[in-house]
Design an enzyme around this catalytic site. Structure first.
Site, short mmCIF file in Angstrom:
data_model
loop_
_atom_site.label_atom_id
_atom_site.label_comp_id
_atom_site.label_asym_id
_atom_site.label_seq_id
_atom_site.Cartn_x
_atom_site.Cartn_y
_atom_site.Cartn_z
N ASN A 1 0.75 -1.13 0.03
CA ASN A 1 0.00 -0.08 0.02
C ASN A 1 0.69 1.17 0.13
O ASN A 1 0.57 2.16 0.62
CB ASN A 1 -1.01 -0.08 1.20
CG ASN A 1 -0.31 0.07 2.57
OD1 ASN A 1 1.09 0.09 2.70
ND2 ASN A 1 -0.74 0.15 3.72
N HIS B 1 8.89 8.99 28.50
CA HIS B 1 8.45 9.20 27.03
C HIS B 1 8.81 10.65 26.77
O HIS B 1 8.38 11.34 27.17
CB HIS B 1 7.09 8.95 26.69
CG HIS B 1 6.68 9.05 25.31
ND1 HIS B 1 5.61 9.57 24.85
CD2 HIS B 1 7.25 8.61 24.11
CE1 HIS B 1 5.59 9.76 23.42
NE2 HIS B 1 6.48 9.02 22.91
N GLU C 1 8.14 12.74 23.33
CA GLU C 1 7.89 13.14 21.91
C GLU C 1 8.38 14.40 21.47
O GLU C 1 8.03 15.43 22.42
CB GLU C 1 6.43 13.01 21.71
CG GLU C 1 5.88 13.55 20.40
CD GLU C 1 6.43 12.66 19.35
OE1 GLU C 1 6.05 11.52 19.25
OE2 GLU C 1 7.35 13.20 18.48
N HIS D 1 12.18 6.45 18.24
CA HIS D 1 11.01 6.17 17.05
C HIS D 1 11.31 7.53 16.07
O HIS D 1 11.72 8.55 16.41
CB HIS D 1 9.54 6.30 17.53
CG HIS D 1 9.06 4.97 18.06
ND1 HIS D 1 7.95 4.33 18.02
CD2 HIS D 1 9.79 4.14 18.87
CE1 HIS D 1 7.83 3.14 18.59
NE2 HIS D 1 8.99 2.94 19.11
N GLU D 2 10.95 7.21 14.65
CA GLU D 2 11.26 7.96 13.73
C GLU D 2 12.49 8.56 13.54
O GLU D 2 12.86 9.55 12.80
CB GLU D 2 10.21 9.27 13.71
CG GLU D 2 8.68 8.92 13.71
CD GLU D 2 8.11 8.61 15.15
OE1 GLU D 2 8.52 8.85 16.10
OE2 GLU D 2 7.14 7.75 15.10
N GLU E 1 12.63 2.39 16.25
CA GLU E 1 11.42 1.93 15.40
C GLU E 1 11.88 1.97 13.73
O GLU E 1 12.13 1.00 13.32
CB GLU E 1 10.11 2.88 15.43
CG GLU E 1 8.88 2.56 14.75
CD GLU E 1 7.83 3.90 14.76
OE1 GLU E 1 8.17 4.85 14.59
OE2 GLU E 1 6.63 3.39 14.90
N GLU F 1 1.65 -0.47 15.50
CA GLU F 1 0.90 0.60 15.50
C GLU F 1 0.07 0.76 14.25
O GLU F 1 -1.23 1.37 14.12
CB GLU F 1 1.48 1.89 15.97
CG GLU F 1 2.54 2.41 15.16
CD GLU F 1 3.74 3.18 16.08
OE1 GLU F 1 3.96 2.86 17.15
OE2 GLU F 1 3.65 4.39 15.94
#
Ligand code: NOJ
Ligand code: CA
Length: 703
Positions: free
Chosen positions: A196, A415, A417, A485-486, A504, A510
Site C-alpha cells: 500500500n 516518553h 515526543e 522512534h522516527e 522504530e 501501531e
C-alpha cells in the site's frame, strides 16, 4: 580476473607501477567472497564482488563529488596494504553471547593531482564470509573541512533481481515492503499494485536500505550501510535499464550532502551475500563493521520487557491530551483552569492499574505516554517550543507513581515526543534526563513525529543523524537507555553505544492493517541494522471490540503474535496489548511472561523473505530454549526438528499453535496449547494458519 578488467589493469599498471604491483583483490577467510578493485584509464576507482564464482556486484564506480574536487576520477594508486583480523567480541545484549569477527582487509591509497598539490583518498575494503564492507577515508590534516555534494558509489546488480523494497524518502521508513523485480520498481504502482505504498520518493526508482535482493540463480544479497556517523543516510537510486544503483545521499536544507572535518572516514557501504536466506538473517556484518563498545561502564544497561499505557491511545480508546483545548502557547497555558476531557490515559488511577498488572506478571518496566503537558497542541503544528519534557499533567503524580512502581519491583519508562523540534529537544535535554535521574527512570522512548525543525531539514540528513547519536551519547552520561522512534534507521551503532536498545524506523504494530507478510521481511531488512521496537503481542485483533466505532483489524493470529518474540530479535520487547486482554487469554500470555529478552545462542532454522521465518534461541540466563515461526498470508505446514536442543537433556515443551480453524481474517484469536516432553531426537508437526505462526517454550527438566 575478467578480461575487461585485465586490460584496464594492464593500462593502469603500465602507467603507475611498471614492474610489479600489489594484489588489488581480496578474499574472505573462507575464500568464497571476493572483491576486486581497480582504477580505470581515466583514474576512476572501481570495484566488483563475487560469491562462490557468481557475480554479486559487477564492476561499479566509487568516489565522491566534493566542492572544488572531483574525487571520482584522475586517481593513481599510491599503495595497497593487506591485513587480516580474527577475533570475537562480547555484546552487552544480543542474539548470541559472543560474535565472531573474522575478515581480511585491503586499504588502497589513491592520489590525484589537484591545484598543484596532491589530494588523497583511501578506500578500505573488508571481506567477511558473509559479505563485504568498504569505506572511504580522507586522511588530510586536522582542521580542514570538505563539503560533500554527491556520492558516486554504485552497486551494479548482475541481473533484474527480485527486490523487497520501500521507496526512497527523506523522512520516513514507515512503509509496507513491496516485492518486485528491479525493472518493476518504477511501474509497480501502475502494474503490480503490491503493498500500500504511496510513491513519495525523491525519484521513482529510489529505494531505502537495507535492501533485500535475490537472483534467479539463488543468491541472497542485501545492501545497507554501517556506522552512520556525522553523515547523511544513503538511499539508492536505480537505473532500471542497466540495473545499477547509485548512492543518493540525503541532502540538507542547502542542498549539500555533508560538511566533514578532516581526517574523516565515511560510513561503510555494506553488501551481505549468501546462497542461504537464513545466513542473511544470521549475518553480523553490520555490527562487525562498527566500532567496539565505547562505554566504560555498561552494568546499568539491561534487556527489558515492558508494557505501556499506550495501545489504548494508539487505538483511540483514550487520549494523550488532558484537555481538548488547541492552539495555545505552552509557556503561558494554565492547565489548572483548563477543563479535563475525561479521556486522558495517563491518569494516576489508570497508571496504578497498569503498574499492578505489569508487576504481577513479571514485566521490567511500564511506558507511559501522555504524562507531560503539551499534547493538545503538537501534531502537525511545527512549533518550536512544543514540549518541555519535565512538567507532568495535573492528574499524573510523577513522584508517587514512581515510588509505587519501584515498591512493586518495576520501573516506569519515560516518553519524550519531540514532534520533530530538534532545537527544542536539545535545549531541554539536560533537564529532561536530569528529571529521569531524579525519579529513577533508566529508559526513554523518544520520538520525532512530523516535519523536522529547523525548517527545511529532514529526518535523515547529516544534522539530524548527528542529533540522534548525540542524544544517545548524552543519555549514556546519565545512564539512560534509548529507544528512538522516527529516527534514522539503525546501522549497527548499538555495538558502540549499547544503551541504544531500540529504534522504530519501519512500520510497527501501531499500523494495525499492514499485511501479514511484513513480519517475514523485517528481519531481512530493517533488523539488519539493529533491534526494532516492533511492539508485538496483540491478542484482540478486532479493535472495534473495545473502541466503539473503530473498524480496524490486526492482520495476525494470536500464535503469530507470540512467535514474534522469537523471530524478531530485540533486547527491548513490549507486551503491547491492554492488561484486560491479557487477563482474558492468560494461558497464551504465559508465553510472553516466560520468553527471555536476551540470548546465548540464536539459530535461524528456515526462512524465505516475504514467506516465513522459523527461529530458535537459547536463554542467556539458563538452559531453556524457545522457538517460533511466522508465515505470511499463506497457511503452511512445518516440521520443527528439535535437534538444535542440547543433546543431553529432556525438555518440557509447551506448544502455542493456531487452532485448526484459525485464520488472520476470519478467526484470528483461536489457538491451542499443548504440553509434551521432548529431546533433541524429536520433532513437531505444526500448521501455521494464514497470517499465523507458532511459539514453543522448551524448559529443561532438571534431573
Ligand atoms: C509515534 C510513535 O511511533 C508512537 O509509538 C507514539 O505513541 C507516537 N508517535 C506519539 O509519540
Ligand atoms: Ca512511528
Amino acid at each position: 580476473m575478467k578480461i575487461r578488467r585485465f586490460i584496464a589493469w594492464l593500462a593502469v599498471s603500465a602507467m603507475v607501477l611498471p614492474a610489479c604491483r600489489e594484489s588489488r583483490s581480496l578474499l574472505s577467510p573462507d575464500g568464497k567472497v571476493s572483491v576486486d578493485f581497480d582504477v580505470t584509464e581515466s583514474g576512476e576507482p572501481v570495484y566488483s564482488v563475487d560469491f562462490d564464482g557468481k557475480p554479486v556486484v559487477l564492476q561499479s564506480k566509487m568516489g565522491f563529488e566534493l566542492k572544488g574536487i572531483d574525487a571520482g576520477a584522475g586517481f593513481k594508486v599510491a599503495g595497497v596494504e593487506h591485513s587480516e583480523h580474527r577475533g570475537e567480541w562480547t555484546p552487552v545484549w544480543g542474539e548470541n553471547a559472543s560474535v565472531e569477527d573474522n575478515y581480511n582487509a585491503m586499504t588502497v591509497r589513491l592520489v590525484k593531482e589537484c591545484d598543484g598539490g596532491e589530494f588523497e583518498m583511501n578506500v578500505v575494503f573488508r571481506a567477511y564470509d558473509d559479505g563485504v564492507g568498504f569505506r572511504y577515508e580522507f586522511p588530510a590534516s586536522d582542521g580542514d573541512s570538505l563539503t560533500v555534494t554527491d556520492e558516486y558509489t554504485q552497486f551494479a546488480m548482475p541481473s533484474d533481481m527480485t527486490a523487497w523494497w520501500i521507496p526512497g524518502d527523506y523522512d520516513t521508513q514507515e512503509y509496507e515492503y513491496v516485492k518486485s523485480r528491479l525493472s518493476k520498481i518504477r511501474k509497480y504502482g501502475e502494474e503490480e499494485k503490491l503493498g500500500n505504498v504511496s510513491q513519495t520518493s525523491f525519484s521513482p526508482t529510489g529505494v531505502q536500505t537495507s535492501l533485500m535482493l535475490k537472483s534467479d540463480d539463488g543468491l541472497y544479497v542485501n545492501l545497507h550501510e554501517a556506522a552512520l556517523v556525522d553523515f547523511p543516510a544513503m538511499h539508492l537510486n536505480l537505473n532500471d535499464t542497466t540495473m545499477v544503483f547509485t548512492s543518493w545521499l540525503t541532502p540538507d536544507r542547502n542542498g549539500n550532502k555533508a560538511e566533514v572535518k578532516l581526517p574523516f572516514s565515511t560510513p561503510w557501504r555494506a553488501i551481505m551475500v549468501s546462497d542461504k536466506a537464513t545466513d542473511i538473517l544470521a549475518s553480523n556484518l553490520i555490527y562487525n563493521l562498527n566500532e567496539p563498545n565505547a562505554l566504560d561502564d555498561t552494568s546499568w544497561i539491561h534487556p527489558t520487557k515492558y508494557m505501556g499505557v499506550w495501545w489504548e491511545m494508539i487505538t483511540g480508546k483514550s487520549s494523550w491530551a488532558y484537555t481538548d483545548t488547541e492552539n495555545f502557547d505552552l509557556a503561558t497555558f494554565d492547565y489548572s483552569k483548563a477543563k479535563p476531557n475525561g479521556r486522558h490515559g495517563a491518569n494516576n488511577e489508570n497508571v496504578r492499574r497498569y503498574i499492578d498488572f505489569a508487576a504481577a506478571n513479571g514485566m521490567d518496566q511500564l511506558l507511559i505516554e501522555g504524562w507531560n503537558i503539551g499534547w493538545e497542541d503538537w501534531y502537525g503544528k511545527e512549533k518550536d517550543f512544543v514540549f518541555d519534557f519535565v512538567t507532568p499533567y495535573p492528574d499524573f503524580d510523577i513522584d508517587s507513581l514512581n515510588a509505587y512502581a519501584h515498591a512493586k519491583g518495576i520501573k516506569l519508562m519515560m516518553h519524550h515526543e519531540t514532534s520533530g523540534s530538534i532545537p527544542n529537544y536539545e535545549r531541554h535535554m539536560e533537564q529532561a534526563y536530569g528529571l529521569m535521574n531524579k525519579y529513577g527512570y533508566d529508559a526513554v522512548k523518544s520520538g520525532y513525529v512530523g516535519n523536522i525543525l529547523p525548517k527545511g531539514e529532514n529526518h535523515y540528513n547529516q544534522n539530524s543523524v548527528n542529533h540522534y547519536l548525540d542524544a544517545v551519547k548524552k543519555a549514556a552520561e546519565h545512564k539512560i537507555m534509548v529507544n528512538a522512534h522516527e529516527a534514522v534507521r539503525p546501522t549497527g551503532l548499538a555495538r558502540t553505544y549499547p544503551n541504544l536498545v531500540g529504534n522504530e524506523s519501519a512500520m510497527g504494530t501501531e499500523y494495525r492493517n499492514m499485511s501479514p507478510g511484513h513480519v517475514t521481511i523485517l528481519p531481512f531488512t530493517r533488523l539488519k541494522g539493529g533491534p526494532m521496537d516492533f511492539t508485538p503481542g496483540i491478542f484482540r485483533m478486532d479493535i472495534g471490540s473495545f473502541v466503539p466505532g473503530s473498524n480496524e483489524h490486526k492482520k495476525a493470529t494470536v500464535a503469530n503474535q507470540l512467535a514474534l518474540y522469537v523471530t524478531m530479535y530485540s533486547p527491548l520487547q513490549m507486551a503491547a496489548d491492554l492488561p484486560e486482554h491479557y487477563a482474558e487469554k492468560a494461558d497464551a500470555f504465559q508465553f510472553i511472561k516466560d520468553v527471555p529478552v536476551d540470548w546465548s545462542r540464536s539459530l535461524y532454522l528456515d526462512a524465505e523473505p516475504g514467506e516465513y521465518i522459523v527461529a530458535a534461541r537459547k536463554d542467556k540466563k539458563g538452559d531453556d530454549w524457545y522457538a517460533g515461526g511466522v508465515t505470511n498470508g499463506e497457511a503452511r505446514d512445518y516440521t520443527l526438528d528439535f535437534s538444535f536442543l542440547d543433546g543431553d537433556g529432556e525438555y518440557e515443551a509447551t506448544v502455542y499453535a493456531d487452532a485448526p480453524d484459525a485464520d488472520y481474517e476470519t478467526n484470528p484469536e483461536v489457538y491451542t496449547i499443548e504440553r509434551r516432553k521432548v529431546t533433541a531426537a524429536d520433532s513437531l508437526a505444526v500448521r501455521m494458519a494464514r497470517g499465523g505462526g507458532f511459539a514453543v517454550s522448551l524448559k529443561k527438566i532438571k534431573k
